[in-house]
Design a protein around this motif. Structure first.
Motif, mmCIF file in Angstrom:
data_model
loop_
_atom_site.group_PDB
_atom_site.id
_atom_site.type_symbol
_atom_site.label_atom_id
_atom_site.label_comp_id
_atom_site.label_asym_id
_atom_site.label_seq_id
_atom_site.Cartn_x
_atom_site.Cartn_y
_atom_site.Cartn_z
ATOM 1 N N LYS A 356 0.771 -1.137 -0.009
ATOM 2 C CA LYS A 356 -0.161 -0.034 0.042
ATOM 3 C C LYS A 356 0.837 1.343 0.026
ATOM 4 O O LYS A 356 0.383 2.193 -0.631
ATOM 5 N N LYS A 357 1.849 1.020 0.750
ATOM 6 C CA LYS A 357 2.916 2.213 0.788
ATOM 7 C C LYS A 357 3.504 2.529 -0.510
ATOM 8 O O LYS A 357 3.812 3.821 -1.110
ATOM 9 N N LEU A 360 0.797 4.100 -2.684
ATOM 10 C CA LEU A 360 0.610 5.637 -2.247
ATOM 11 C C LEU A 360 1.778 6.384 -3.023
ATOM 12 O O LEU A 360 1.455 7.463 -3.457
#
Length: 387
Positions: A356-357, A360
């Motif tokens: 997810k990082k 993002l």
């Protein structure tokens, strides 16, 4: 106040977990002004991790604790470019944190052959230095051993941690009949049928006041920082260090262990944790276990049993609670399965968070890159924010 015989501390002293060293890079070699020759660079000093090394072996082998690299060769007619001085390598165990004299972390060595440059050699004489060499860097460093293990066993003395480690792994820790049964960290590996391996560290038993460095407090607590998850081990019948100290029930023991971790480093409470309730082979153990489960499910109703200053700000949340007997083997297979399940779940969560990082950062970098055309003086790249 806890009293313990000096012989125990002398025995524990054979295990060294920190060391102070002096390191100096080699001086550079002389230049050759008439022919423009350059002296060789001085050798560098490196710290290198080796699996079979211990800090005690390092101290015994190099009692002066001084490490100096070789000097660079002088420039001469037959070799205008002087050769580099010989590097110096300091062999250390895996799991070492290297800090300078002010406590600033230089780096960590977490696997075999990891290396850190700690003292650079001086450059050789050349035109820019008026052909005079420079001296090597001098440095005092501290080597601090913090075990790296998947699971760290947490418990007061005589909770049965050493017996448990010998049950679940191939480790054979020395078990003695006195309060501090473990005098140095023991590392074992749980072997699964599909060849999966999980490392487990049994560490010297905590006592009340460990955060203030009573007993072996800091020697224990700093090692647990480098474990992925915690396995609390408590005696279902409770714990009493000696006739001069207060008796603690299993519930009170868990509360006090949690408080010791909190007072040392609140971050330890955020680690995934399991609870093994040991010695279920004892009479009346089943009744006491049901009582303990009720207390853990409704802790606020029972905190009055513990001194106010020993109540932690937040209680540990155990992913699994397993009743076991390290003597009879009851619950051992279930415990091994729960350890693996917990580690796998945590690894999956870490992977999801990392993905997810990355996603993002990719979106943010693309937004920056495409929200407005770059000026002709600025070069942008969507790659620089991607981990």
């Amino acid at each position: 106040m806890v009293h313990c015989s000096c012989s125990l501390f002398r025995k524990y002293g054979n295990f060294i977990d920190n060391l102070r060293l002096f390191a100096k890079g080699g001086s550079g070699g002389m230049g050759y002004p008439r022919l423009g020759g350059e002296g060789g660079k001085g050798g560098d000093v490196w710290v290198v991790a080796h699996k079979k090394m211990t800090l005690k072996q390092l101290k015994d082998k190099y009692p002066q604790k001084r490490f100096v690299a070789g000097e660079g060769a002088n420039s001469r007619v037959s070799a205008l470019q002087g050769s580099k001085g010989k590097d110096c390598e300091i062999p250390v165990p895996v799991g070492i944190s290297v800090t300078d004299e002010n406590g600033k972390i230089i780096g960590e060595l977490n696997k075999e052959e990891d290396r850190i440059l700690i003292a650079e050699g001086g450059i050789g004489g050349k035109f820019l230095t008026n052909f005079l060499p420079l001296k090597g860097q001098k440095r005092i460093i501290h080597l601090d051993l913090k075990l790296i293990a998947d699971v760290g066993l947490v418990g007061f003395p005589n909770a049965g941690k050493s017996s448990l480690l010998s049950q679940i792994s191939h480790a054979k820790p020395a078990i003695a009949d006195y309060a501090f049964t473990t005098l140095k960290p023991e590392l074992g590996k749980i072997m699964y049928n599909d060849f999966k391996q999980i490392s487990v560290a049994d560490l010297p038993g905590l006592i009340e006041g460990a955060h203030m460095n009573r007993g072996m407090g800091h020697k224990f607590l700093k090692h647990i920082e480098r474990t992925r998850q915690l396995l609390f081990v408590v005696d279902i019948s409770g714990f009493q260090l000696s006739s001069q100290t207060q008796y603690r029930t299993a519930f009170e023991t868990i509360i006090l262990l949690t408080k010791e971790l909190e007072l040392y480093n609140e971050g330890l409470q955020k680690k995934p944790a399991l609870l093994a309730v040991n010695k279920m082979d004892l009479p009346d153990a089943q009744h006491k276990f049901h009582e303990l489960m009720n207390q853990l499910q409704n802790p606020k109703d029972f905190l009055h049993l513990v001194e106010k200053q020993m109540i932690p700000e937040r209680n540990m949340e155990f992913q699994h609670i397993i009743p076991i007997s390290a003597i009879t083997g009851e619950g051992i297979e279930e415990l091994k399965n729960c350890i693996r399940k917990s580690l796998d779940e945590h690894a999956n969560q870490e992977n999801d968070a990392h993905f997810k990082k990355q996603l993002l950062n990719l979106r943010v970098s693309n937004t920056i890159s495409y929200s407005k055309p770059p000026s002709k003086h600025v070069v942008t790249s969507s790659k620089k924010n991607i981990i």
